[in-house]
Write a protein that holds these residues in place. Structure first.
Motif, PDB file in Angstrom:
ATOM      1  N   GLY A   4       2.514 -65.406  20.749  1.00 10.76           N
ATOM      2  CA  GLY A   4       3.073 -64.980  21.929  1.00 10.76           C
ATOM      3  C   GLY A   4       4.387 -64.474  21.716  1.00 10.76           C
ATOM      4  N   GLU A   5       5.478 -64.829  22.387  1.00 16.09           N
ATOM      5  CA  GLU A   5       6.751 -64.092  22.105  1.00 16.09           C
ATOM      6  C   GLU A   5       7.353 -64.696  20.974  1.00 16.09           C
ATOM      7  OE1 GLU A   5       7.956 -61.345  23.954  1.00 16.09           O
ATOM      8  OE2 GLU A   5       5.608 -61.336  24.528  1.00 16.09           O
ATOM      9  N   VAL A   6       7.013 -65.650  20.324  1.00 18.97           N
ATOM     10  CA  VAL A   6       7.812 -66.504  19.343  1.00 18.97           C
ATOM     11  C   VAL A   6       8.262 -65.680  18.258  1.00 18.97           C
ATOM     12  CG1 VAL A   6       7.611 -68.541  17.814  1.00 18.97           C
ATOM     13  CG2 VAL A   6       6.592 -68.631  20.140  1.00 18.97           C
ATOM     14  N   LEU A   7       7.244 -64.725  17.849  1.00 23.74           N
ATOM     15  CA  LEU A   7       7.702 -63.905  16.837  1.00 23.74           C
ATOM     16  C   LEU A   7       7.802 -62.559  16.880  1.00 23.74           C
ATOM     17  CD1 LEU A   7       5.060 -65.560  14.164  1.00 23.74           C
ATOM     18  CD2 LEU A   7       7.435 -66.260  14.322  1.00 23.74           C
ATOM     19  N   ASP A   8       8.559 -61.664  16.094  1.00 26.79           N
ATOM     20  CA  ASP A   8       8.724 -60.327  16.506  1.00 26.79           C
ATOM     21  C   ASP A   8       7.653 -59.591  15.451  1.00 26.79           C
ATOM     22  OD1 ASP A   8       9.850 -59.938  13.997  1.00 26.79           O
ATOM     23  OD2 ASP A   8      11.817 -60.023  14.521  1.00 26.79           O
ATOM     24  N   PHE A   9       7.669 -58.324  15.556  1.00 27.20           N
ATOM     25  CA  PHE A   9       6.767 -57.318  14.837  1.00 27.20           C
ATOM     26  C   PHE A   9       6.991 -57.634  13.350  1.00 27.20           C
ATOM     27  CE2 PHE A   9       5.599 -53.645  12.581  1.00 27.20           C
ATOM     28  CZ  PHE A   9       4.292 -53.577  12.936  1.00 27.20           C
ATOM     29  N   VAL A  10       7.987 -57.540  12.965  1.00 30.53           N
ATOM     30  CA  VAL A  10       8.204 -57.687  11.370  1.00 30.53           C
ATOM     31  C   VAL A  10       7.705 -59.016  10.973  1.00 30.53           C
ATOM     32  CG1 VAL A  10       9.938 -57.706   9.681  1.00 30.53           C
ATOM     33  CG2 VAL A  10      10.137 -56.036  11.424  1.00 30.53           C
ATOM     34  N   GLU A  11       7.879 -60.309  11.757  1.00 28.64           N
ATOM     35  CA  GLU A  11       7.662 -61.194  11.125  1.00 28.64           C
ATOM     36  C   GLU A  11       6.143 -61.648  11.350  1.00 28.64           C
ATOM     37  OE1 GLU A  11      11.489 -64.239  12.805  1.00 28.64           O
ATOM     38  OE2 GLU A  11       9.991 -63.293  14.438  1.00 28.64           O
ATOM     39  N   LYS A  12       5.431 -61.103  12.220  1.00 29.02           N
ATOM     40  CA  LYS A  12       3.962 -61.259  12.470  1.00 29.02           C
ATOM     41  C   LYS A  12       3.271 -60.357  11.160  1.00 29.02           C
ATOM     42  CE  LYS A  12       3.910 -61.326  17.600  1.00 29.02           C
ATOM     43  NZ  LYS A  12       3.528 -60.696  18.535  1.00 29.02           N
ATOM     44  N   ARG A  13       4.034 -59.445  11.011  1.00 26.50           N
ATOM     45  CA  ARG A  13       3.415 -58.458   9.832  1.00 26.50           C
ATOM     46  C   ARG A  13       3.898 -59.173   8.483  1.00 26.50           C
ATOM     47  NH1 ARG A  13      -0.244 -56.501   7.732  1.00 26.50           N
ATOM     48  NH2 ARG A  13      -0.032 -55.106   6.090  1.00 26.50           N
ATOM     49  N   ARG A  14       4.603 -59.855   8.314  1.00 26.34           N
ATOM     50  CA  ARG A  14       4.805 -60.809   6.900  1.00 26.34           C
ATOM     51  C   ARG A  14       3.775 -61.811   6.870  1.00 26.34           C
ATOM     52  NH1 ARG A  14      10.463 -63.336   6.549  1.00 26.34           N
ATOM     53  NH2 ARG A  14       9.728 -64.085   4.549  1.00 26.34           N
ATOM     54  N   LEU A  15       3.674 -62.543   8.067  1.00 25.24           N
ATOM     55  CA  LEU A  15       2.497 -63.523   8.148  1.00 25.24           C
ATOM     56  C   LEU A  15       1.432 -63.025   7.786  1.00 25.24           C
ATOM     57  CD1 LEU A  15       3.734 -65.851  10.880  1.00 25.24           C
ATOM     58  CD2 LEU A  15       3.631 -66.524   8.576  1.00 25.24           C
ATOM     59  N   GLN A  16       0.962 -61.679   8.572  1.00 30.00           N
ATOM     60  CA  GLN A  16      -0.570 -61.405   8.239  1.00 30.00           C
ATOM     61  C   GLN A  16      -0.657 -60.747   6.805  1.00 30.00           C
ATOM     62  OE1 GLN A  16      -2.892 -61.015  10.471  1.00 30.00           O
ATOM     63  NE2 GLN A  16      -4.197 -60.324   8.768  1.00 30.00           N
ATOM     64  N   ARG A  17       0.269 -60.109   6.305  1.00 34.37           N
ATOM     65  CA  ARG A  17       0.437 -59.842   4.731  1.00 34.37           C
ATOM     66  C   ARG A  17       0.221 -61.131   3.869  1.00 34.37           C
ATOM     67  NH1 ARG A  17      -1.904 -57.252   1.114  1.00 34.37           N
ATOM     68  NH2 ARG A  17      -0.805 -57.083  -0.651  1.00 34.37           N
ATOM     69  N   ALA A  18       0.870 -62.195   4.271  1.00 38.60           N
ATOM     70  CA  ALA A  18       0.590 -63.529   3.398  1.00 38.60           C
ATOM     71  C   ALA A  18      -0.871 -63.935   3.744  1.00 38.60           C
ATOM     72  CB  ALA A  18       1.462 -64.347   3.958  1.00 38.60           C
ATOM     73  N   VAL A  19      -1.345 -63.692   4.766  1.00 34.15           N
ATOM     74  CA  VAL A  19      -2.866 -64.440   5.060  1.00 34.15           C
ATOM     75  C   VAL A  19      -3.623 -63.430   4.405  1.00 34.15           C
ATOM     76  CG1 VAL A  19      -4.483 -64.219   6.628  1.00 34.15           C
ATOM     77  CG2 VAL A  19      -2.267 -65.406   7.478  1.00 34.15           C
ATOM     78  N   GLU A  20      -3.447 -62.040   4.312  1.00 35.57           N
ATOM     79  CA  GLU A  20      -4.369 -61.214   3.688  1.00 35.57           C
ATOM     80  C   GLU A  20      -4.404 -61.590   2.136  1.00 35.57           C
ATOM     81  OE1 GLU A  20      -2.680 -57.325   4.547  1.00 35.57           O
ATOM     82  OE2 GLU A  20      -3.695 -57.348   6.657  1.00 35.57           O
ATOM     83  N   VAL A  21      -3.162 -61.870   1.646  1.00 40.88           N
ATOM     84  CA  VAL A  21      -3.312 -62.048   0.040  1.00 40.88           C
ATOM     85  C   VAL A  21      -3.818 -63.389  -0.293  1.00 40.88           C
ATOM     86  CG1 VAL A  21      -1.662 -62.575  -1.673  1.00 40.88           C
ATOM     87  CG2 VAL A  21      -1.184 -60.540  -0.509  1.00 40.88           C
ATOM     88  N   ALA A  22      -3.528 -64.521   0.531  1.00 40.14           N
ATOM     89  CA  ALA A  22      -4.291 -65.581   0.370  1.00 40.14           C
ATOM     90  C   ALA A  22      -5.697 -65.435   0.548  1.00 40.14           C
ATOM     91  CB  ALA A  22      -3.747 -66.692   1.524  1.00 40.14           C
ATOM     92  N   GLU A  23      -6.167 -64.691   1.325  1.00 43.54           N
ATOM     93  CA  GLU A  23      -7.508 -64.588   1.551  1.00 43.54           C
ATOM     94  C   GLU A  23      -8.258 -63.856   0.439  1.00 43.54           C
ATOM     95  OE1 GLU A  23      -8.239 -64.648   6.480  1.00 43.54           O
ATOM     96  OE2 GLU A  23      -7.793 -62.798   5.393  1.00 43.54           O
ATOM     97  N   GLU A  24      -7.482 -63.053  -0.157  1.00 44.50           N
ATOM     98  CA  GLU A  24      -8.016 -62.279  -1.228  1.00 44.50           C
ATOM     99  C   GLU A  24      -8.305 -63.260  -2.531  1.00 44.50           C
ATOM    100  OE1 GLU A  24      -6.379 -58.370  -3.710  1.00 44.50           O
ATOM    101  OE2 GLU A  24      -6.322 -58.227  -1.820  1.00 44.50           O
ATOM    102  N   ILE A  25      -7.180 -63.806  -2.832  1.00 44.92           N
ATOM    103  CA  ILE A  25      -7.266 -64.514  -3.871  1.00 44.92           C
ATOM    104  C   ILE A  25      -7.987 -65.942  -4.158  1.00 44.92           C
ATOM    105  CG2 ILE A  25      -5.018 -63.567  -4.830  1.00 44.92           C
ATOM    106  CD1 ILE A  25      -3.463 -66.054  -4.031  1.00 44.92           C
TER     107      ILE A  25
END
Length: 130
Positions: A4-25
């Motif tokens: 929702g409105e809780v996170l801004d674009f940069v914060e969402k992108r940081r979380l998305q990147r963390a998810v991508e790395v965690a999924e990959e490894i």
């Protein structure tokens, strides 16, 4: 990642990147929910997890900053490589960051920690005895 409105674009992108790395490894799927939850929070997080595409192989990190709630829900397949101890360690790490006001940093570090804990070490060589 409903936020929702809780996170801004940069914060969402940081979380998305963390998810991508965690999924990959780890080979697991990760899902993050940041926002308000229903009471009881654990049951709400479990319902959200059950509604995911591959719930058995998914780790859901649920965070309600306003309600001061954090839940980590693992599916049956995910639980084989990510036990309660690993989840508790990641939760403590996240909560420590939350106390300093760094919700996104705490989530990023916790997700990375969960991914590392579930990681399957590469086998460089094996021996076969005939």
């Amino acid at each position: 990642m409903p936020a929702g409105e809780v996170l801004d674009f940069v914060e969402k992108r940081r979380l998305q990147r963390a998810v991508e790395v965690a999924e990959e490894i780890s080979g697991l799927a990760f899902s993050v929910y940041v926002g308000p939850g229903e009471v009881p929070v654990r049951r709400h997080a479990e319902r959200l997890h059950a509604g995911l595409k591959d719930a058995d192989g998914t780790v859901l990190v649920f965070c309600d900053p306003a309600g001061r709630s954090l839940e980590i829900v693992t599916g049956t397949t995910a639980r084989r490589v990510l036990d309660d101890f690993d989840c508790r360690l990641a939760a403590v790490s996240m909560q420590t960051s939350f106390l300093t006001g760094d919700v996104v940093g705490g989530l990023v570090n916790g997700i990375q920690q969960l991914g590392q804990s579930a990681r399957h070490p590469e086998t460089l060589h094996t021996s076969r005895i005939s």
